[in-house]
Design a protein around this motif. Structure first.
Motif, PDB file in Angstrom:
ATOM      1  N   GLU A   6       0.918  -1.152  -0.059  1.00 50.06           N
ATOM      2  CA  GLU A   6      -0.070  -0.037  -0.121  1.00 50.06           C
ATOM      3  C   GLU A   6       0.867   1.431  -0.095  1.00 50.06           C
ATOM      4  O   GLU A   6       1.886   1.261   0.676  1.00 50.06           O
ATOM      5  CB  GLU A   6      -1.074  -0.119   1.186  1.00 50.06           C
ATOM      6  CG  GLU A   6      -1.816  -1.147   1.240  1.00 50.06           C
ATOM      7  CD  GLU A   6      -2.558  -1.249   2.491  1.00 50.06           C
ATOM      8  OE1 GLU A   6      -2.488  -0.390   3.458  1.00 50.06           O
ATOM      9  OE2 GLU A   6      -3.352  -2.159   2.624  1.00 50.06           O
ATOM     10  N   GLU A   8       1.180   5.834  -1.108  1.00 51.42           N
ATOM     11  CA  GLU A   8       0.689   6.961  -1.499  1.00 51.42           C
ATOM     12  C   GLU A   8       1.596   7.590  -2.679  1.00 51.42           C
ATOM     13  O   GLU A   8       2.454   7.496  -2.553  1.00 51.42           O
ATOM     14  CB  GLU A   8       0.504   8.108  -0.430  1.00 51.42           C
ATOM     15  CG  GLU A   8       0.312   9.017  -0.494  1.00 51.42           C
ATOM     16  CD  GLU A   8      -0.402  10.151   0.531  1.00 51.42           C
ATOM     17  OE1 GLU A   8      -1.330   9.802   1.342  1.00 51.42           O
ATOM     18  OE2 GLU A   8       0.562  11.008   0.802  1.00 51.42           O
ATOM     19  N   GLN A  94      -4.013   7.094  -3.240  1.00 49.67           N
ATOM     20  CA  GLN A  94      -3.482   5.767  -2.325  1.00 49.67           C
ATOM     21  C   GLN A  94      -3.818   4.693  -3.050  1.00 49.67           C
ATOM     22  O   GLN A  94      -4.852   4.560  -3.758  1.00 49.67           O
ATOM     23  CB  GLN A  94      -4.363   5.831  -0.933  1.00 49.67           C
ATOM     24  CG  GLN A  94      -3.902   7.014   0.186  1.00 49.67           C
ATOM     25  CD  GLN A  94      -4.669   6.741   1.443  1.00 49.67           C
ATOM     26  OE1 GLN A  94      -5.567   6.031   1.550  1.00 49.67           O
ATOM     27  NE2 GLN A  94      -4.326   7.396   2.203  1.00 49.67           N
ATOM     28  N   LYS A  96      -3.508   0.174  -3.481  1.00 51.38           N
ATOM     29  CA  LYS A  96      -3.240  -1.000  -3.003  1.00 51.38           C
ATOM     30  C   LYS A  96      -2.948  -2.294  -4.288  1.00 51.38           C
ATOM     31  O   LYS A  96      -3.756  -2.042  -5.110  1.00 51.38           O
ATOM     32  CB  LYS A  96      -4.502  -1.310  -2.256  1.00 51.38           C
ATOM     33  CG  LYS A  96      -4.342  -2.907  -1.420  1.00 51.38           C
ATOM     34  CD  LYS A  96      -5.613  -3.308  -0.799  1.00 51.38           C
ATOM     35  CE  LYS A  96      -6.128  -2.341   0.138  1.00 51.38           C
ATOM     36  NZ  LYS A  96      -7.420  -2.856   0.852  1.00 51.38           N
ATOM     37  N   LYS A 122       9.182  -4.315  -0.846  1.00 51.82           N
ATOM     38  CA  LYS A 122       8.917  -3.406   0.162  1.00 51.82           C
ATOM     39  C   LYS A 122      10.245  -2.374   0.529  1.00 51.82           C
ATOM     40  O   LYS A 122       9.785  -1.199   0.563  1.00 51.82           O
ATOM     41  CB  LYS A 122       8.419  -4.251   1.424  1.00 51.82           C
ATOM     42  CG  LYS A 122       7.216  -4.781   1.396  1.00 51.82           C
ATOM     43  CD  LYS A 122       6.808  -5.438   2.684  1.00 51.82           C
ATOM     44  CE  LYS A 122       7.651  -6.532   3.066  1.00 51.82           C
ATOM     45  NZ  LYS A 122       7.209  -7.224   4.447  1.00 51.82           N
ATOM     46  N   CYS A 147       2.057   3.833   2.846  1.00 53.59           N
ATOM     47  CA  CYS A 147       1.122   4.280   3.464  1.00 53.59           C
ATOM     48  C   CYS A 147       0.175   3.130   4.025  1.00 53.59           C
ATOM     49  O   CYS A 147       0.130   2.024   3.672  1.00 53.59           O
ATOM     50  CB  CYS A 147       0.447   5.502   2.874  1.00 53.59           C
ATOM     51  SG  CYS A 147      -0.971   4.950   1.590  1.00 53.59           S
ATOM     52  N   GLU A 148      -0.903   3.641   4.649  1.00 53.32           N
ATOM     53  CA  GLU A 148      -2.117   2.640   5.147  1.00 53.32           C
ATOM     54  C   GLU A 148      -3.096   3.228   4.171  1.00 53.32           C
ATOM     55  O   GLU A 148      -3.837   4.290   4.537  1.00 53.32           O
ATOM     56  CB  GLU A 148      -2.516   3.033   6.583  1.00 53.32           C
ATOM     57  CG  GLU A 148      -3.531   2.068   7.151  1.00 53.32           C
ATOM     58  CD  GLU A 148      -4.021   2.057   8.346  1.00 53.32           C
ATOM     59  OE1 GLU A 148      -5.117   1.593   8.828  1.00 53.32           O
ATOM     60  OE2 GLU A 148      -3.444   2.770   9.080  1.00 53.32           O
ATOM     61  N   ALA A 151      -6.382   5.503   5.139  1.00 51.49           N
ATOM     62  CA  ALA A 151      -6.152   6.677   6.484  1.00 51.49           C
ATOM     63  C   ALA A 151      -6.254   7.853   5.767  1.00 51.49           C
ATOM     64  O   ALA A 151      -6.054   7.994   4.494  1.00 51.49           O
ATOM     65  CB  ALA A 151      -4.797   6.407   6.748  1.00 51.49           C
TER      66      ALA A 151
END
Length: 237
Positions: A6, A8, A94, A96, A122, A147-148, A151
């Motif tokens: 995930e 941004e 964002q 995913k 990652k 990022c999450e 959020a």
């Protein structure tokens, strides 16, 4: 989901060109990114022919705004011409996604190490990518960071549904489909509460053939050499 990331994505400008606007030399951006544009960004973070990146969702964080600029592109025969390019400005998304092993590359079966690829992905994302990030065209420099997903407050969080019309989903390349054709995929995205959930490339039914194309082959020596080179770069040698 396993193998997922995930992140941004931000930029001052973006140009996800609608192919219909290129006929007369002008360029106008779609209002949101295409599947292939986001896939290309993730491949700039980390790419190996062993894996396929699958984009699951994108969340539109900032309001959709456009700005036109007068551009002097170079003509094929030399010299310059004048054109108007319409960009998205002040974009923030964002994203995913996850990856799977490419079933159409049996020559790379020896490189199907899930743990290795996920960890490299990652690390590369945390470093901002292995190659430059750009949104649609080279002049639109962008930035990525982990990022999450979900959020923070997004501009379209309270908009129940927004239909975006027919858009280019992406291109089918031979090494990802097993065919000897380069094809274009079309679809009709809908944004719900600021989130677009992408269908997978193999779920697209509106497909147009472009031209014949072959597959580039790799061997174990090529792959191991590339892995060694990037490991030395990451260690700062």
């Amino acid at each position: 989901m396993r193998n997922s990331i995930e992140f941004e994505l931000t930029a001052n400008y973006a140009l996800f060109t609608d192919p219909l606007t290129k006929i007369g030399g002008e360029k106008m951006s779609y209002s949101v990114p295409t599947y292939n544009s986001i896939k290309g960004i993730i491949e700039s973070v980390y790419w190996k022919p062993t894996i396929l990146h699958i984009i699951d969702e994108i969340r539109i964080m900032n309001p959709i705004q456009m700005e036109s600029k007068g551009i002097r592109p170079i003509e094929y025969g030399g010299g310059n011409t004048l054109a108007n390019y319409t960009y998205l400005k002040n974009v923030r998304y964002q994203v995913k996604s996850h990856f799977v092993f490419n079933p159409h590359r049996p020559d790379l079966a020896f490189d199907r190490n899930e743990h290795k690829h996920h960890n490299i992905l990652k690390r590369s994302l945390k470093a901002g990518g292995r190659r430059d990030i750009f949104l649609g065209t080279r002049e639109c420099q962008g930035y990525v960071e982990p990022c999450e997903f979900g959020a923070g407050k997004g501009f379209y969080d309270d908009v129940d549904e927004m239909h975006l019309g027919t858009m280019l989903h992406g291109l089918n390349y031979p090494d990802e489909t097993g065919s000897d054709q380069l094809e274009a995929r079309l679809w009709n995205p809908v944004m719900r509460n600021g989130v677009i959930r992408f269908i997978r490339p193999d779920e697209c039914t509106n497909i147009r053939q472009i031209r014949k194309m072959g597959v580039k082959h790799f061997d174990e020596t090529n792959v191991e050499a590339v892995d060694l080179l990037w490991s030395q770069i990451e260690e700062g040698r």
